[in-house]
Each structure stands twice: as C-alpha cells, then as structure tokens.
Design an enzyme around this catalytic site. Sequence first.
Site, PDB file in Angstrom:
ATOM      1  N   GLU A 268      -1.718   4.721  -5.483  1.00  0.00           N
ATOM      2  CA  GLU A 268      -0.634   4.116  -4.708  1.00  0.00           C
ATOM      3  C   GLU A 268      -1.102   2.716  -4.341  1.00  0.00           C
ATOM      4  OE1 GLU A 268       1.092   6.387  -1.476  1.00  0.00           O
ATOM      5  OE2 GLU A 268       1.784   4.559  -0.497  1.00  0.00           O
TER       6      GLU A 268
ATOM      7  N   HIS B 176       0.791  12.182   7.118  1.00  0.00           N
ATOM      8  CA  HIS B 176      -0.621  11.793   7.213  1.00  0.00           C
ATOM      9  C   HIS B 176      -1.255  12.606   8.334  1.00  0.00           C
ATOM     10  CE1 HIS B 176      -3.642   8.162   7.582  1.00  0.00           C
ATOM     11  NE2 HIS B 176      -4.255   9.327   7.473  1.00  0.00           N
TER      12      HIS B 176
ATOM     13  N   ARG C 170      -3.053  11.728  15.900  1.00  0.00           N
ATOM     14  CA  ARG C 170      -2.234  10.957  16.841  1.00  0.00           C
ATOM     15  C   ARG C 170      -0.736  11.211  16.640  1.00  0.00           C
ATOM     16  NH1 ARG C 170      -3.044   4.865  14.547  1.00  0.00           N
ATOM     17  NH2 ARG C 170      -5.213   5.369  14.927  1.00  0.00           N
TER      18      ARG C 170
ATOM     19  N   HIS D  67       3.674   0.741   1.882  1.00  0.00           N
ATOM     20  CA  HIS D  67       3.196   0.126   3.118  1.00  0.00           C
ATOM     21  C   HIS D  67       3.963  -1.146   3.430  1.00  0.00           C
ATOM     22  CE1 HIS D  67       0.744  -0.815   6.535  1.00  0.00           C
ATOM     23  NE2 HIS D  67       0.265   0.400   6.445  1.00  0.00           N
TER      24      HIS D  67
ATOM     25  N   GLU E  23      -1.266  12.440   3.070  1.00  0.00           N
ATOM     26  CA  GLU E  23      -2.285  11.394   3.143  1.00  0.00           C
ATOM     27  C   GLU E  23      -3.441  11.913   3.987  1.00  0.00           C
ATOM     28  OE1 GLU E  23      -0.444   8.020   4.914  1.00  0.00           O
ATOM     29  OE2 GLU E  23       1.111   7.916   3.404  1.00  0.00           O
TER      30      GLU E  23
ATOM     31  N   ASN F 226       8.040   8.902   4.608  1.00  0.00           N
ATOM     32  CA  ASN F 226       6.926   9.214   5.513  1.00  0.00           C
ATOM     33  C   ASN F 226       7.499   9.530   6.900  1.00  0.00           C
ATOM     34  OD1 ASN F 226       4.827   8.940   7.397  1.00  0.00           O
ATOM     35  ND2 ASN F 226       3.599   7.892   5.858  1.00  0.00           N
TER      36      ASN F 226
ATOM     37  N   HIS G 158       6.354   9.093  11.921  1.00  0.00           N
ATOM     38  CA  HIS G 158       6.853   8.443  13.145  1.00  0.00           C
ATOM     39  C   HIS G 158       7.745   9.338  13.986  1.00  0.00           C
ATOM     40  CE1 HIS G 158       4.786   4.834  12.450  1.00  0.00           C
ATOM     41  NE2 HIS G 158       5.481   4.455  11.403  1.00  0.00           N
TER      42      HIS G 158
ATOM     43  N   ARG H  44      -3.981  12.604  10.405  1.00  0.00           N
ATOM     44  CA  ARG H  44      -5.095  11.712  10.771  1.00  0.00           C
ATOM     45  C   ARG H  44      -6.185  12.491  11.483  1.00  0.00           C
ATOM     46  NH1 ARG H  44      -3.696   5.925  10.585  1.00  0.00           N
ATOM     47  NH2 ARG H  44      -5.756   5.659  11.470  1.00  0.00           N
TER      48      ARG H  44
ATOM     49  N   THR I 203      -2.617   2.324   8.432  1.00  0.00           N
ATOM     50  CA  THR I 203      -3.614   2.153   7.376  1.00  0.00           C
ATOM     51  C   THR I 203      -3.649   0.692   6.942  1.00  0.00           C
ATOM     52  OG1 THR I 203      -2.822   4.307   6.668  1.00  0.00           O
ATOM     53  CG2 THR I 203      -4.461   3.228   5.271  1.00  0.00           C
TER      54      THR I 203
HETATM   55  N1  PXP Z   1       1.700   4.838   2.022  1.00  0.00           N
HETATM   56  C1  PXP Z   1       0.538   5.012   2.683  1.00  0.00           C
HETATM   57  C2  PXP Z   1      -0.661   5.429   1.915  1.00  0.00           C
HETATM   58  C3  PXP Z   1       0.462   4.836   4.081  1.00  0.00           C
HETATM   59  O1  PXP Z   1      -0.706   5.003   4.723  1.00  0.00           O
HETATM   60  C4  PXP Z   1       1.632   4.497   4.782  1.00  0.00           C
HETATM   61  C5  PXP Z   1       1.590   4.340   6.269  1.00  0.00           C
HETATM   62  O2  PXP Z   1       1.357   5.571   6.863  1.00  0.00           O
HETATM   63  C6  PXP Z   1       2.829   4.355   4.048  1.00  0.00           C
HETATM   64  C7  PXP Z   1       2.824   4.500   2.674  1.00  0.00           C
HETATM   65  C8  PXP Z   1       4.126   4.018   4.726  1.00  0.00           C
HETATM   66  O3  PXP Z   1       4.022   2.754   5.307  1.00  0.00           O
HETATM   67  P1  PXP Z   1       5.210   2.198   6.225  1.00  0.00           P
HETATM   68  O4  PXP Z   1       5.285   3.106   7.411  1.00  0.00           O
HETATM   69  O5  PXP Z   1       4.770   0.824   6.558  1.00  0.00           O
HETATM   70  O6  PXP Z   1       6.453   2.258   5.405  1.00  0.00           O
END
Ligand code: PXP
Length: 260
Positions: free
Chosen positions: A150, A42, A48, A213, A69, A6, A9, A44, A100
């Site tokens: 997921e 994602h 953001r 997550h 996402e 992901n 960030h 959003r 999330t």
């Molecule tokens: N999976 C989903 C559906 C998420 O919303 C997120 C956070 O954006 C992640 C995975 C990744 O989570 P983390 O950043 O805590 O590894």
Amino acid sequence: MRLGVNIDHIAVLREARKINDPDPLDALGIVGRAGADQITIHLREDRRHINDYDAQRIIQNAPLPVNMECSLDPGIIEIVCRLQPHRATLVPERREEVTTEGGLDVVGQLDRISQVVQELRQAQIDVSLFVDPNLDAIGASAEVGADMVELHTGEYANIYAMLYTNLPHTPHAIQSLQLPRPQLKARLMEALEALEHSAIQAGKLGLIVAAGHGLNYQNVEGILRIPNIEELNIGQSIIARSVWVGLEQAVREMVALLHG
Ligand code: PXP
C-alpha cells in the site's frame, strides 16, 4: 478501483466519551450497502480506538473482507493470526503520532518483516506492506514475500492541501507551506511521479498495489490516473463527510468517484 473504508474514527468518537456508542460494528452493513469493497481497521498497540473486542466482532460479522492494519509487535501479530482477517497490512507505529506518519522501513527491518510475513501467510492471511513510494521499499517488499504494497499518499495529500485548500493538516505540511507556489506545484508532480514509478515497479515484481492516507473527495482524482493501483483505503475524509450527509451517502460519493 476498489475502496476500503477505514472505520477507526467511529471508535475514536466512542473513545472520546469512553462509552459504548457509536459502535463501529454498526458501520459494517452500511459500508457494504454503499458499495465499498473492504473494511479496514487498525488495532493499535495503545488501543486508542479499535480494541480487541471490536476487531473480533468486526472480523466475524463483516459482509466484506477485513484488512487489518497492525505493527510488527509480536503480541499484536499473535492476535492477528488468531483473528484471521482476510489481510494484514503491516504499518509502522509510534505512540506519540496522531496517525501513521510514514511508510514501513522494509529495507532496515528486512529480517523481522520476512519473519512476520511468513507467520501471517502460514495463518492464511494475505500480507500488504504500507510503504513510502520509493523503489528500494518496493524491491524489499517483494524480497520479503509480501502479496501487496500500500503506497503512502500522505506526502501527495499534504502538498495538495497546501496548494489548493490552504489547510495544512500536519506539522510537516506547515513547514513546507513556506515554499512558493511554483515549487509546491513541482513537488506535487514529484510526489505523483514517485507514486507512479513505485506502482509500476511493484506491478513488475508481481505485487498487488493499493494506496492510502490523506485521500479525500478532491485529491483522489490525481491518484486515480496512476496505473496499477487497484485499491484505495480511505478513512478520515469519509467519516468527516458522514457527519454532514450520513455514512452511507459519504461512502457512496467516494465509490462514485472511484468508479467514475
Ligand atoms: N492506509 C493506512 C495504512 C493507514 O494507516 C491509514 C490511516 O489509518 C489509512 C490508509 C487511511 O488514512 P486516512 O484516514 O487519512 O484516509
């Protein structure tokens, strides 16, 4: 075990200064070279971090499948259908949340989710639902015709952090920190069992199973032992580690854990 990285960030860092650097597009080749299997972003509602232009360029240029996402918002779904990522993962979204926080309420929103699943599938996009690890959510996910689920590993990750790192990272974790250690250990086992039962049930119902997550280089091991989970989506810990060792090395280290 497949790894989806992901990269939101990277855009968070850019947005901290509201300039054009770092560009999440530059992560694509590095993440691919490091052996990951998927890019996750994602879009959003409040934009953001990842914005529409990022999403478009990432989907057009990614050397790997893109998992996007998104919330159930009609405007967002329209964009996803137009951009045609490989997969859409439907997630709940609350403006004031930092990330999330929970899974999608599939049981409570059966009709709306069925409709969105159909729209996405008509646009030839695979559909995953981000759900809490409970059997009702899994049953409802199969009922609405999703391809996969997921499983939300946040509860497991929070308890793990309280037990083994003493670094609670959510208000929920801080509350539960008041529990004595034996109770925390029992809750960790319960969280793992819920994930395992959900993964097994999802497999029985023909759903592909991913999880994600709060996973990091320490706590991921417990998840790797759960049958049926084929893919993990990980963001925060990989991007955090990349500050110290670079993105390619950070992804490589996670790939090694997942393969090893
Ligand atoms: N999976 C989903 C559906 C998420 O919303 C997120 C956070 O954006 C992640 C995975 C990744 O989570 P983390 O950043 O805590 O590894």
